[in-house]
Design a protein around this motif. Structure first.
Motif, mmCIF file in Angstrom:
data_model
loop_
_atom_site.group_PDB
_atom_site.id
_atom_site.type_symbol
_atom_site.label_atom_id
_atom_site.label_comp_id
_atom_site.label_asym_id
_atom_site.label_seq_id
_atom_site.Cartn_x
_atom_site.Cartn_y
_atom_site.Cartn_z
ATOM 1 N N UNK A 37 103.782 46.388 29.450
ATOM 2 C CA UNK A 37 104.539 45.125 29.570
ATOM 3 C C UNK A 37 105.696 45.109 28.562
ATOM 4 N N UNK A 38 105.459 45.662 27.393
ATOM 5 C CA UNK A 38 106.495 45.649 26.357
ATOM 6 C C UNK A 38 107.675 46.553 26.718
ATOM 7 N N UNK A 39 107.384 47.673 27.356
ATOM 8 C CA UNK A 39 108.492 48.586 27.683
ATOM 9 C C UNK A 39 108.905 48.487 29.150
ATOM 10 N N UNK A 40 108.211 47.626 29.899
ATOM 11 C CA UNK A 40 108.557 47.315 31.285
ATOM 12 C C UNK A 40 108.910 48.538 32.128
ATOM 13 N N UNK A 41 108.072 49.524 32.050
ATOM 14 C CA UNK A 41 108.249 50.660 32.935
ATOM 15 C C UNK A 41 109.244 51.694 32.455
ATOM 16 N N UNK A 42 109.879 51.449 31.298
ATOM 17 C CA UNK A 42 110.883 52.400 30.838
ATOM 18 C C UNK A 42 110.299 53.499 29.967
ATOM 19 N N UNK A 43 109.228 53.168 29.237
ATOM 20 C CA UNK A 43 108.678 54.139 28.296
ATOM 21 C C UNK A 43 107.845 55.196 28.989
ATOM 22 N N UNK A 44 107.904 56.401 28.467
ATOM 23 C CA UNK A 44 107.088 57.476 29.023
ATOM 24 C C UNK A 44 105.871 57.690 28.122
ATOM 25 N N UNK A 45 104.946 58.517 28.588
ATOM 26 C CA UNK A 45 103.633 58.636 27.953
ATOM 27 C C UNK A 45 103.670 58.758 26.427
ATOM 28 N N UNK A 46 104.469 59.649 25.818
ATOM 29 C CA UNK A 46 104.396 59.781 24.358
ATOM 30 C C UNK A 46 104.754 58.479 23.627
ATOM 31 N N UNK A 47 105.773 57.759 24.134
ATOM 32 C CA UNK A 47 106.169 56.489 23.505
ATOM 33 C C UNK A 47 105.048 55.469 23.649
ATOM 34 N N UNK A 48 104.462 55.416 24.834
ATOM 35 C CA UNK A 48 103.399 54.445 25.077
ATOM 36 C C UNK A 48 102.208 54.726 24.174
ATOM 37 N N UNK A 49 101.854 55.995 24.030
ATOM 38 C CA UNK A 49 100.721 56.349 23.168
ATOM 39 C C UNK A 49 101.000 55.974 21.721
ATOM 40 N N UNK A 50 102.240 56.225 21.278
ATOM 41 C CA UNK A 50 102.602 55.892 19.889
ATOM 42 C C UNK A 50 102.517 54.389 19.672
ATOM 43 N N UNK A 51 102.979 53.626 20.678
ATOM 44 C CA UNK A 51 102.946 52.169 20.563
ATOM 45 C C UNK A 51 101.499 51.665 20.542
ATOM 46 N N UNK A 52 100.670 52.270 21.376
ATOM 47 C CA UNK A 52 99.249 51.889 21.402
ATOM 48 C C UNK A 52 98.609 52.138 20.042
ATOM 49 N N UNK A 53 98.925 53.312 19.465
ATOM 50 C CA UNK A 53 98.387 53.641 18.135
ATOM 51 C C UNK A 53 98.866 52.617 17.115
ATOM 52 N N UNK A 54 100.155 52.308 17.216
ATOM 53 C CA UNK A 54 100.788 51.382 16.281
ATOM 54 C C UNK A 54 100.104 50.021 16.322
ATOM 55 N N UNK A 55 99.741 49.572 17.510
ATOM 56 C CA UNK A 55 99.121 48.249 17.666
ATOM 57 C C UNK A 55 97.603 48.298 17.495
ATOM 58 N N UNK A 56 97.056 49.486 17.330
ATOM 59 C CA UNK A 56 95.606 49.626 17.172
ATOM 60 C C UNK A 56 94.862 49.563 18.478
ATOM 61 N N UNK A 57 95.569 49.732 19.583
ATOM 62 C CA UNK A 57 94.924 49.628 20.893
ATOM 63 C C UNK A 57 94.286 50.944 21.319
ATOM 64 N N UNK A 58 94.453 51.986 20.509
ATOM 65 C CA UNK A 58 93.820 53.266 20.849
ATOM 66 C C UNK A 58 92.370 53.295 20.370
ATOM 67 N N UNK A 59 91.962 52.287 19.605
ATOM 68 C CA UNK A 59 90.591 52.258 19.093
ATOM 69 C C UNK A 59 89.641 51.705 20.160
ATOM 70 N N UNK A 60 88.346 52.025 20.057
ATOM 71 C CA UNK A 60 87.393 51.466 21.031
ATOM 72 C C UNK A 60 87.433 49.938 21.000
ATOM 73 N N UNK A 61 87.134 49.335 22.156
ATOM 74 C CA UNK A 61 87.270 47.876 22.287
ATOM 75 C C UNK A 61 86.409 47.147 21.262
ATOM 76 N N UNK A 62 85.165 47.641 21.026
ATOM 77 C CA UNK A 62 84.300 46.899 20.103
ATOM 78 C C UNK A 62 84.850 46.939 18.673
ATOM 79 N N UNK A 63 85.548 48.034 18.342
ATOM 80 C CA UNK A 63 86.163 48.127 17.008
ATOM 81 C C UNK A 63 87.303 47.110 16.900
ATOM 82 N N UNK A 64 88.080 47.014 17.982
ATOM 83 C CA UNK A 64 89.176 46.031 17.985
ATOM 84 C C UNK A 64 88.614 44.618 17.820
ATOM 85 N N UNK A 65 87.483 44.348 18.523
ATOM 86 C CA UNK A 65 86.882 43.018 18.445
ATOM 87 C C UNK A 65 86.407 42.714 17.018
ATOM 88 N N UNK A 66 85.673 43.688 16.454
ATOM 89 C CA UNK A 66 85.135 43.477 15.108
ATOM 90 C C UNK A 66 86.258 43.319 14.082
#
Lengths: 315, 535
Positions: A37-66
């Motif tokens: 949603x943030x890159x609206x279809x413009x970002x490719x896999x490496x950028x998306x992965x970096x952004x996910x890491x940056x936001x902490x979304x690469x961690x397991x869901x229960x870790x994010x919750x805790x």
């Protein structure tokens, strides 16, 4: 009393835990993903992965919750927005008074209009005044508040080159300017909410006015004003107050559109925009704070009974 | 002699007559321009791809090079390259090395922690490398293999291959603004309003979230005499009806960050406020039906041509766009005139497949493809796009229904649409608008090169691919234009995408706003640098 308070606070904990699980889970179940949603279809896999890491979304869901819940419980930290990266609590505290003020003024407007017209309508049953009052109630019920808001904003701008849209000024900075800004949105919202109040007020008052004790009051030769305002109104107001309580979510929910149209920086708009941007931490934390406030408010009301009615005792 | 005297006199009178309006139009300094617009989702130009973000921050930042604005521009789609922070640049003969010489003495805004220090080559290197590392637009720099600060005022960028769109991307304010490293070190990113420190025409004075953003004129802006305005205020106005109302009521000069209003709003505004300047512009924009051309039935060109012939573009234009739209909207958008090959230059049969309306022929083609009884297809879309999109979806379903193709409209929530359908992850068919890019490469290579997520129709055409690569490697503009023309000829009757009419965009403001010229290059800063108030 102490034990009662402790028990109620104890009960609030599982309630808030459930709320946290539900809002966290619901956001993850929403279709789409915040990173795309943030890159609206413009970002490719490496950028998306970096952004996910940056936001902490690469961690397991229960870790994010805790991490989220742990931040709230241990440090009072409600997290940061994924989009603006700014602390959510700061933004909430800045915006919440605007929505509260709008809700309070709306209730005031709707109660004043609804109760006054309701009384006139009931005491002048089947007269022109009653019919007018009922027509108003039906109109207020059937005109959507967002439609009326748009008309109030657009029509004067076309015909008088004027519009009741101002740049928001906080109540502490300039109370008079603030009132000028808040009055029109509160009137618009309040008028449309006055319809149901007027109808309930009218029917409740008509019911009370047929009671024996009112007939006794008449026979004692009391004036109509005294009978209606001192003897009948108090009892007739009970269903009105219940209705206002039931309408509370509408006052908060409806603030989203009113805030957008009259450019008020309240919590409704903050929440709505976060929802459309899939800003998980904002939606979760705002939900959680509001739920905590409702739980706290209920507890405060329950406790206040004891002070209002000495017959009530808590164990 | 007499003839000469008359000639001199006539010339002098003509010159004076021509100069009179120019003299009357001499820009005045001062005044604050108010804009009614939604809040930008974030302020970091690399962490958001929103045009709102880039428009807001373009008031504050500069780039190495930029597009023309105001009196410099020949048209709203003039994408010639002008110096910005780089005063000059050279490109090596092989087209793989760009060397930029920075202006000396240009300083960042005088705010902590940068405190007005000079912009140097290291800032350019830092900013472009951050763009590559973080921006959702970073594929534009895919050919870049090195960014080097040669000395204090020289930057060298090395590419692995010649790449014709490179300067256009560098000039696009959505991509390559120059940022100070200290601000990120202090604030972690550029989202904090105090981190908004650049070298642009305006300086951020205050940001009251959800309420108003105030910019002051940058007194030290390196383009002497600019900006004319003392400041710019953005009043956060989420609702479109309220934005138009504040324009009518004189509480804003622009009802949108670019002054845009829809065709319907333009008609209404002209009627209710005839004093307003309402100017139509043919802007870059494109809408299309896209489909899985790698799967049946859309892998059959006859089926795709039938779909294209079923769309009554003229009727759409007349009914929804007051006849003011552009029918020949693809594959290169109408507004990209420099690159557009007019339909009249195509073979008539090909042009018919691209733009024609012939339901009888469409049915014949479907029968020939073995689909005489028609077929059913879903059409995924996001219903929230501005008018006339919702009508477009319905008209497409209606037109296709008339040749026996039953379209089931499948509205999607935006988050889902943007992360699935807009990435080519959908079944059979979808419809929607394209991002208005500034480089023709995005409309060609971006939409047709195999395996790209922006290749929404899943086109895999080896012959086409060769031409797509050739146009982006050709550094001679004339030769590149020939290849782009060849691509347009080749694509005309392939119907990989079914293009629908594009509407003009209206720009509205009060008559006392002067010098505000629309430009399709996303930046607002330079547009407002040339804007002045005649009151």
């Amino acid at each position: 009393m102490k034990r009662y308070i402790l028990r109620r606070v104890g009960l609030a904990i599982p309630t808030l835990f459930l709320v946290s699980v539900i809002v966290f889970g619901m956001m993850r179940l929403m279709p789409g993903d915040v990173v795309t949603r943030m890159v609206e279809g413009h970002g490719y896999a490496p950028t998306l992965d970096a952004l996910r890491r940056d936001l902490g979304l690469d961690r397991p869901v229960h870790v994010q919750y805790l991490d989220w819940v742990g931040g709230i419980v241990l440090r009072g930290d409600f997290g940061r927005s994924y989009w603006t990266r700014q602390p959510i609590l700061d933004e909430f505290l800045r915006r919440f008074p605007v929505t509260l003020e709008l809700a309070a003024l709306t209730i005031l407007v709707s109660v004043v209009i609804g109760v006054v017209i309701g009384i006139v309508s009931a005491t002048r049953q089947d007269t022109a005044a009653d019919y007018l009052g009922r027509v108003f109630a039906i109109l207020a019920l059937s005109v959507p508040y967002f439609g009326l808001a748009v008309l109030v904003v657009v029509l004067p701008s076309i015909y008088f080159k004027w519009t009741p849209v101002w740049t928001y000024v906080g109540i502490t900075r300039d109370p008079l300017e603030n009132l000028k800004i808040m009055l029109v949105p509160a009137l618009v919202f309040g008028v449309t909410r006055a319809g149901p109040i007027m109808r309930i007020m009218r029917s409740a008052l008509l019911d009370v006015l047929r009671q024996d004790y009112i007939r006794t009051a008449w026979s004692k030769g009391l004036s109509e004003r005294t009978i209606v305002l001192r003897h009948a109104l108090k009892n007739a107001l009970i269903p009105v107050i219940t209705l206002i309580g039931l309408q509370m979510p509408l006052y908060i929910g409806g603030s989203v559109i009113i805030e957008a149209i009259f450019r008020l920086p309240g919590i409704g708009l903050f929440f709505f925009e976060a929802l459309t941007k899939l800003d998980y931490p904002v939606v979760q934390s705002v939900n959680f704070i509001v739920a905590a406030l409702v739980v706290g408010l209920n507890l405060a009301i329950d406790l206040s009974y004891a002070f209002l009615d000495p017959r009530i005792r808590y164990r | 002699m007499r003839r000469l005297t008359i000639f001199v006199l006539v010339s002098a009178v003509t010159a004076l007559a021509a100069a009179a309006p120019a003299l009357a139009q001499t820009p005045k300094r001062g005044g604050v321009l108010r804009v009614a617009e939604r809040e930008a989702p974030s302020l970091d130009p690399h962490l958001s791809i929103s045009f709102l973000t880039h428009s807001y921050v373009s008031l504050v930042y500069s780039q190495l090079v930029r597009f023309p604005n105001g009196p410099e521009q020949k048209s709203p789609t003039d994408f010639s390259i002008l110096p910005d922070l780089a005063e000059k640049w050279t490109v090596s003969r092989d087209g793989k090395t760009y060397t930029f010489n920075l202006r000396k003495g240009v300083r960042f805004h005088n705010k902590p922690p940068v405190n007005g220090r000079e912009v140097v080559a290291e800032d350019v290197k830092y900013s472009l490398e951050r763009f590559v590392a973080k921006s959702g637009f970073n594929t534009r720099f895919e050919p870049v293999v090195g960014i080097e600060a040669v000395d204090r005022h020289t930057v060298r960028i090395t590419l692995k291959e010649p790449y014709a769109p490179f300067l256009n991307h560098l000039a696009n304010p959505s991509f390559c603004v120059i940022l100070p490293r200290e601000a990120e070190e202090k604030f972690k990113d550029f989202n904090h309003p105090d981190a908004l420190i650049g070298t642009g025409p305006f300086v951020l004075k205050s940001y009251d979230k959800g309420v108003r953003v105030v910019f002051d004129r940058n007194p030290d802006y390196f383009m002497k005499g600019l900006p004319y305005l003392d400041g710019v205020v953005i009043d956060i106005t989420p609702d479109a009806a309220a934005r138009l109302s504040v324009l009518r009521a004189g509480k804003a000069e622009l009802p949108h960050i670019w002054g845009w209003i829809s065709p319907e709003e333009a008609k209404s505004l002209k009627k209710t406020s005839p004093e307003m300047v309402v100017q139509p512009y043919q802007v870059i924009g494109q809408g299309f039906i896209y489909m899985r051309t790698d799967q049946p039935p859309f892998n059959d060109v006859r089926v795709r041509r039938a779909l294209s012939l079923a769309i009554d573009r003229k009727a759409w234009n007349d009914a929804l766009l007051f006849g003011e739209g552009c029918i020949d909207a693809g594959p290169v958008p109408c507004a990209l005139k420099e690159w557009k090959l007019d339909a009249s230059a195509l073979d008539p049969a090909q042009a018919k497949a691209l733009l024609g309306y012939d339901p009888t022929e469409a049915k014949r083609l479907l029968t020939e493809a073995g689909l005489g009884k028609g077929f059913t297809t879903p059409m995924f879309h996001w219903p929230g796009y501005v008018p006339p999109w919702r009508s477009y979806y319905e008209l497409a379903a209606d037109n296709l229904g008339k040749i026996g193709v039953t379209v089931e409209l499948k509205p999607e929530e935006y988050g889902k649409y943007i992360s699935t359908t807009q990435l080519g992850k959908y079944e059979k068919m979808a419809m929607g608008p394209s991002t208005p890019f500034t480089e023709v490469d995005d409309f060609l290579y971006g939409r047709y090169a195999a395996e790209l997520p922006t290749n929404l129709s899943h086109v895999a055409d080896a012959e086409l691919h060769k031409m797509l690569v050739a146009q982006r490697r050709e550094m001679d503009p004339k030769k590149r234009k020939q290849i782009v023309d060849d691509i347009q000829r080749y694509l005309a009757d392939k119907a990989y995408y079914i293009y629908v009419p594009q509407w003009p965009q209206y720009v509205a403001h009060p008559p006392y706003v002067k010098g505000f010229q629309h430009h399709d290059g996303y930046g607002l800063g330079m547009r407002l640098a040339y804007t002045w108030l005649d009151k």
